[in-house]
Design a protein around this motif. Structure first.
Motif, mmCIF file in Angstrom:
data_model
loop_
_atom_site.group_PDB
_atom_site.id
_atom_site.type_symbol
_atom_site.label_atom_id
_atom_site.label_comp_id
_atom_site.label_asym_id
_atom_site.label_seq_id
_atom_site.Cartn_x
_atom_site.Cartn_y
_atom_site.Cartn_z
ATOM 1 N N UNK A 1 -0.736 20.901 76.203
ATOM 2 C CA UNK A 1 -0.809 22.349 76.031
ATOM 3 C C UNK A 1 0.576 22.951 76.219
ATOM 4 N N UNK A 2 0.968 23.819 75.304
ATOM 5 C CA UNK A 2 2.241 24.532 75.402
ATOM 6 C C UNK A 2 1.933 26.013 75.585
ATOM 7 N N UNK A 3 2.159 26.502 76.792
ATOM 8 C CA UNK A 3 1.937 27.910 77.112
ATOM 9 C C UNK A 3 3.228 28.680 76.887
ATOM 10 N N UNK A 4 3.155 29.711 76.042
ATOM 11 C CA UNK A 4 4.309 30.562 75.817
ATOM 12 C C UNK A 4 4.286 31.797 76.701
ATOM 13 N N UNK A 5 3.133 32.090 77.304
ATOM 14 C CA UNK A 5 3.022 33.147 78.304
ATOM 15 C C UNK A 5 2.350 32.558 79.538
ATOM 16 N N UNK A 6 2.502 33.232 80.671
ATOM 17 C CA UNK A 6 1.990 32.698 81.923
ATOM 18 C C UNK A 6 1.158 33.750 82.647
ATOM 19 N N UNK A 7 0.099 33.268 83.309
ATOM 20 C CA UNK A 7 -0.736 34.134 84.119
ATOM 21 C C UNK A 7 -0.403 33.983 85.587
ATOM 22 N N UNK A 8 -1.004 34.853 86.400
ATOM 23 C CA UNK A 8 -0.733 34.839 87.834
ATOM 24 C C UNK A 8 -1.195 33.553 88.495
ATOM 25 N N UNK A 9 -2.163 32.868 87.901
ATOM 26 C CA UNK A 9 -2.713 31.659 88.513
ATOM 27 C C UNK A 9 -1.956 30.395 88.125
ATOM 28 N N UNK A 10 -0.869 30.514 87.356
ATOM 29 C CA UNK A 10 -0.120 29.349 86.914
ATOM 30 C C UNK A 10 1.108 29.129 87.787
ATOM 31 N N UNK A 11 1.495 27.861 87.938
ATOM 32 C CA UNK A 11 2.665 27.520 88.745
ATOM 33 C C UNK A 11 3.906 28.184 88.160
ATOM 34 N N UNK A 12 4.659 28.857 89.019
ATOM 35 C CA UNK A 12 5.846 29.583 88.580
ATOM 36 C C UNK A 12 7.005 28.632 88.349
ATOM 37 N N UNK A 13 8.070 29.149 87.681
ATOM 38 C CA UNK A 13 9.284 28.366 87.584
ATOM 39 C C UNK A 13 9.911 28.252 86.217
ATOM 40 N N UNK A 14 9.332 28.822 85.174
ATOM 41 C CA UNK A 14 9.921 28.704 83.845
ATOM 42 C C UNK A 14 9.874 30.018 83.102
ATOM 43 N N UNK A 15 11.025 30.466 82.606
ATOM 44 C CA UNK A 15 11.060 31.707 81.838
ATOM 45 C C UNK A 15 10.799 31.475 80.355
ATOM 46 N N UNK A 16 10.859 30.233 79.901
ATOM 47 C CA UNK A 16 10.597 29.944 78.489
ATOM 48 C C UNK A 16 9.136 29.602 78.241
ATOM 49 N N UNK A 17 8.498 28.917 79.174
ATOM 50 C CA UNK A 17 7.107 28.530 78.965
ATOM 51 C C UNK A 17 6.718 27.378 79.863
#
Length: 879
Positions: free
Chosen positions: A159-175
């Motif tokens: 899975x390639x996420x281009x946006x992130x939700x609050x429940x996802x591990x932080x750390x990437x500004x690109x995806x």
């Protein structure tokens, strides 16, 4: 759980409503039902408990159509903007590793070298979080997992996420890239599979094996249902890369713009990967599940890069011709010149070992309240031995050189470049380094389902505690000049010839020290160069870091009707507290001994996110996403130590250092998307995106003087600001209504356009300038032809990306290093022999497309690089 009147189920009222059986089968094939608690925790919604009881957990997808259908269902039902690639069958992906797979995803770009794809960027940016089954994964002291090290044999999907939700591990500004593996409950009952593949590469001339196997089984007992899975994969890949290069431009004889030197880089290697994974699941009742899984990968990679450098007689009477219509060098010849000629073998022995284990579970405490938890341990080690030996030849010899087909043509007609007696020992670089990383992560999440028709549908929240450590060190003063006049022939075991070049760039072979000899007889080499032994380690390169993060998040799902349009989505916030401690060394002035230095840096980041999804029709969805993301620098970026190389006749005065004051990179992300799903395997989707950056992290060179020598020092900095915007368009369809055999045809196509860059103060003009992101192509596209009919299936994939700037102000010389457009063509063809056996033929780099970069204008090339064409024949059996 009740069906809401404001979600996708209600949206289906406008068209044909699929049966529950069809919905469950589609979700099952996509891996959304019966997944482990690792999939439920903070990255994907849980399957309804009643649905899990009503049908078997998962029916694994098989075939090109079903894989496309599952990927499309994932995209349609996701809360974020996501693209997925799903396995066509167990162990059946169109490529050998995760990085190569991702080259087909909309907005994702990759670079191939060393026999495979490696570098991955999303929408032109490299700030990518890599997850393994929803959990953070990394390689040694780095932030991310080297995706090429993950074989496809164990994969369910990527899975390639281009946006992130609050429940996802932080750390990437690109995806975010999340690699998902199979679990026992993904299968209805038991599965045994085996795949064997042999691959031939044309330039290396190798035939290499790729073997994998998997066993999975479920048992129902009086204590509930148990599942067990085990898999193993072995890959060997011998490869050959070759480069014809030209040095940066300068003024030469007659005022012509040319180069000081030309040469070759001949690279080859032998990479062996052994990977294994195992998983256990226990479901004592319908409301509880416990699991444990482990994955481990070991890589042994022996390789070499042979550098050939031939200085040109640019001020010694060489006959120069120009490229017609320009003032650029075309050819230069000389009947007999004693120019500096060097052959250098960089031998490398790389070892990497990474293991991740997890324990977790989920519990439906009440019909409305569910809790999940997970404990993860990750260990990764890396080490490299990298001896380099330079030999030189100052003999008078004829020379012919020039620019040809985007690279450097270099020849010495009538002279034996392969004779050991013509070469003299010149220099030894006794290089080595090692690094390691450790982490312990714990997370807990709770979700409350209101089961109502009101505005608020669901509340969720959780905590994640992570304790990460990393350390690194490399050699100090590894350079040793050779005693004068020692012939390379005095070490007969060291004498080899380079591989033959496949392109016409002059001489085909030349003398080179054997990389296997350098690695196996390093002590003998050291004695020949008068070295007392292995070079010491450099404390200034050393760091030991510990990073503790505490993350809390809360998220609310909502749903309502805007007129006749159902709207749903979520709003959330993630608060992350980061405490970094780093022990390193610094030097208080030239010549001073290293002194220990401890650094502490704390930060708290608040990361809000908003997702809005409008169901205009059952097949037409609109999205709006907004959020903030952060990206921390790699640990080495904070290292206070300054490491300087020893300037030699063959190496520049350069150095590297960290920046203890580096701030996390911040990104404000906006996305708007419109998605039309006109059939189960047909869709047209588009997305418009914008990224605004603050404290963007980039490395740049600056001149500094140390011990009276001017060094080009590379350091990370936070830039003033940056922005990126663009649009993506994707299309997928199978043409089932075509007559006869044509009904098996399908097509996937996507295109991405991007623009933007970083704004910085130009030191020369004292003005703000904006440059596009290094490594970003403004336009890229994929066209993939698909076929599936009866026992036959096939794929023909073409990838193209526009030119991009690899490095601004290359080596401080004023010109930018630009990479010409890159194109690749890959293909695969499969035939199913009965119901259990499939025979496949695949090929990569069919067009033998080169990588070409140049100094500002195409007539002033730097490199032309050529890689292997690979053909693989595989046999898969599944029962």
């Amino acid at each position: 759980m009740k069906n809401s009147s404001h979600g996708p189920a209600a949206a289906n009222q406008g068209g044909q409503t699929p049966t529950l059986k069809h919905i469950v089968a589609a979700l099952a094939g996509a891996g959304l039902i019966g997944a482990s608690a690792g999939a439920w925790a903070q990255t994907a919604p849980a399957a309804p408990a009643d649905a899990a009881e009503a049908v078997p957990a998962v029916v694994v997808v098989t075939g090109v159509r079903n894989a496309a259908k599952s990927a499309q269902m994932l995209k349609k039902n996701a809360e974020q903007v996501v693209d997925s690639i799903v396995a066509e069958d167990i162990g059946k992906f169109p490529d050998k590793n995760v990085a190569e797979i991702l080259g087909r995803v909309t907005g994702v770009q990759v670079i191939r070298q060393n026999g495979e794809a490696g570098n991955v960027v999303i929408r032109g940016l490299g700030g990518v979080v890599t997850l393994f089954n929803g959990r953070e994964m990394f390689t040694a002291a780095g932030r991310n997992l080297f995706l090429a090290d993950v074989p496809v044999a164990m994969l369910q999907r990527v899975d390639v996420y281009k946006t992130q939700g609050a429940d996802m591990v932080e750390g990437g500004t690109a995806g975010v890239i999340d690699v998902r593996t199979f679990k026992p409950f993904d299968f209805k009952d038991g599965v045994v599979s085996f795949a064997g593949r042999v691959e031939h590469r044309d330039k290396s001339g190798s035939y290499d094996p790729n073997l994998s196997g998997m066993f999975s089984k479920r048992w129902k007992t009086g204590m509930g249902e148990f599942g067990a899975l085990a898999g193993i994969s072995y890959q060997r890949g011998r490869y050959h890369d070759e480069t014809a290069w030209v040095s940066p431009p300068m003024k030469i004889d007659g005022g012509v713009t040319g180069s000081r030197a030309m040469g070759r880089v001949m690279g080859n290697g032998d990479r062996k990967r052994l990977a294994g994974n195992a998983a256990l699941q226990w479901r004592p009742n319908r409301d509880m599940e416990l699991y444990a899984d482990v994955m481990s990968t070991k890589i042994d990679h022996v390789s070499q890069s042979i550098f050939f450098v031939g200085d040109l007689p640019i001020f010694k009477g060489g006959v120069v011709t120009k490229i017609p219509g320009t003032n650029y060098l075309n050819t230069i010849t000389h009947p007999g010149a004693s120019e500096f000629t060097l052959s250098s073998t960089q031998a490398r022995d790389d070892y990497s070992m990474g293991t991740q284990g997890a324990l977790g579970g989920r519990w439906n405490i009440t019909p409305k309240l569910m809790a999940t938890t997970e404990l993860v341990r990750t260990v990764s080690n890396y080490r490299q031995e990298n001896p380099i030996v330079d030999v030189v030849d100052f003999s008078v010899k004829p020379m012919s050189a020039g620019v040809r087909d985007g690279g450097g043509f270099l020849d010495y007609p009538g002279y034996d470049m392969g004779k050991p007696a013509n070469w003299t020992l010149f220099g030894l670089f006794d290089n080595h380094n090692h690094s390691e990383g450790r982490s312990t992560d714990w997370r807990a999440d709770a979700t409350y389902d209101f089961e109502s028709d009101g505005l608020l549908k669901e509340l969720s929240g959780g905590i994640r505690l992570a304790d990460r450590s990393a350390q690194y060190i490399r050699e100090k003063d590894g350079y040793r000049p050779a005693p004068a006049g020692i012939s390379a022939a005095t070490l007969p075991g060291m004498s080899c010839l380079s591989a033959r070049t496949s392109g016409d760039y002059g001489m085909s072979q030349f003398y080179a020290p054997c990389h296997t000899y350098l690695l196996s007889n390093t002590d003998t080499i050291r004695k020949a160069f008068g070295s007392p032994g292995r070079s010491a380690e450099d404390p200034l390169s050393s760091f030991k870091a510990r990073e503790a993060t505490t993350a809390l998040y809360g998220k609310a799902k909502y749903g309502f009707e805007l007129g006749s349009i159902p709207v749903d989505g979520n709003v959330g916030v993630r608060v992350v507290k980061t405490a970094l401690e780093m022990d390193g060394f610094s030097r208080n002035g030239d010549g001073a001994p290293p002194s220990p230095l401890a650094i502490k840096a704390n930060s708290t980041d608040v990361l809000p996110s908003l997702s809005v999804r409008a169901h205009f029709r059952h097949d037409l969805i609109g999205r709006f996403m907004a959020g903030k993301a952060i990206e921390r620098g790699i640990f080495g970026d904070y290292n206070p130590g300054l490491t300087l190389n020893t300037p030699t006749p063959t190496t520049d005065a350069v150095g590297s250092a960290g920046n203890p004051n580096l701030k996390p990179q911040e990104g404000i992300n906006l996305d708007m998307a419109l998605e039309w799903y006109f059939s189960p395997t047909g869709s047209i989707t588009t997305a418009v995106f914008s990224r605004d950056f603050k404290n963007f992290i980039r490395r740049k060179d600056e001149l500094e003087t140390h011990n009276g020598v001017s060094y080009r020092i590379n350091r990370p900095h936070n830039t003033t600001e940056g922005n990126l915007h663009g649009v993506e368009l994707a299309y997928q369809q199978f043409y089932d209504n075509l007559p006869g055999l044509l009904g098996g045809l399908g097509l996937q196509a996507n295109i991405t356009y991007m623009d933007g860059g970083l704004s910085e103060m130009d030191a020369a003009t004292n003005k703000m300038v904006t440059n596009t992101f290094a490594g970003m192509s403004k336009i890229s596209y994929n066209v993939v032809g698909l076929y599936e009919m009866g026992p036959w299936s096939g794929r023909l994939a073409y990838n193209w990306r526009d030119k991009f700037v690899a490095e601004y102000n290359y080596r401080g010389l004023g010109s930018n290093l630009i990479v010409a457009p890159i194109k690749t063509l890959d293909a695969s063809l499969s035939y199913k022999i009965g119901k259990d056996v499939t025979l496949s033929l695949d090929a990569n780099n069919l067009m033998d497309s080169p990588y070409n970069d140049y100094h500002g204008v195409a007539e002033l090339p730097r490199d032309i690089r050529r890689y292997d064409r690979a053909i693989g024949l595989s046999l898969r059996w599944k029962k």
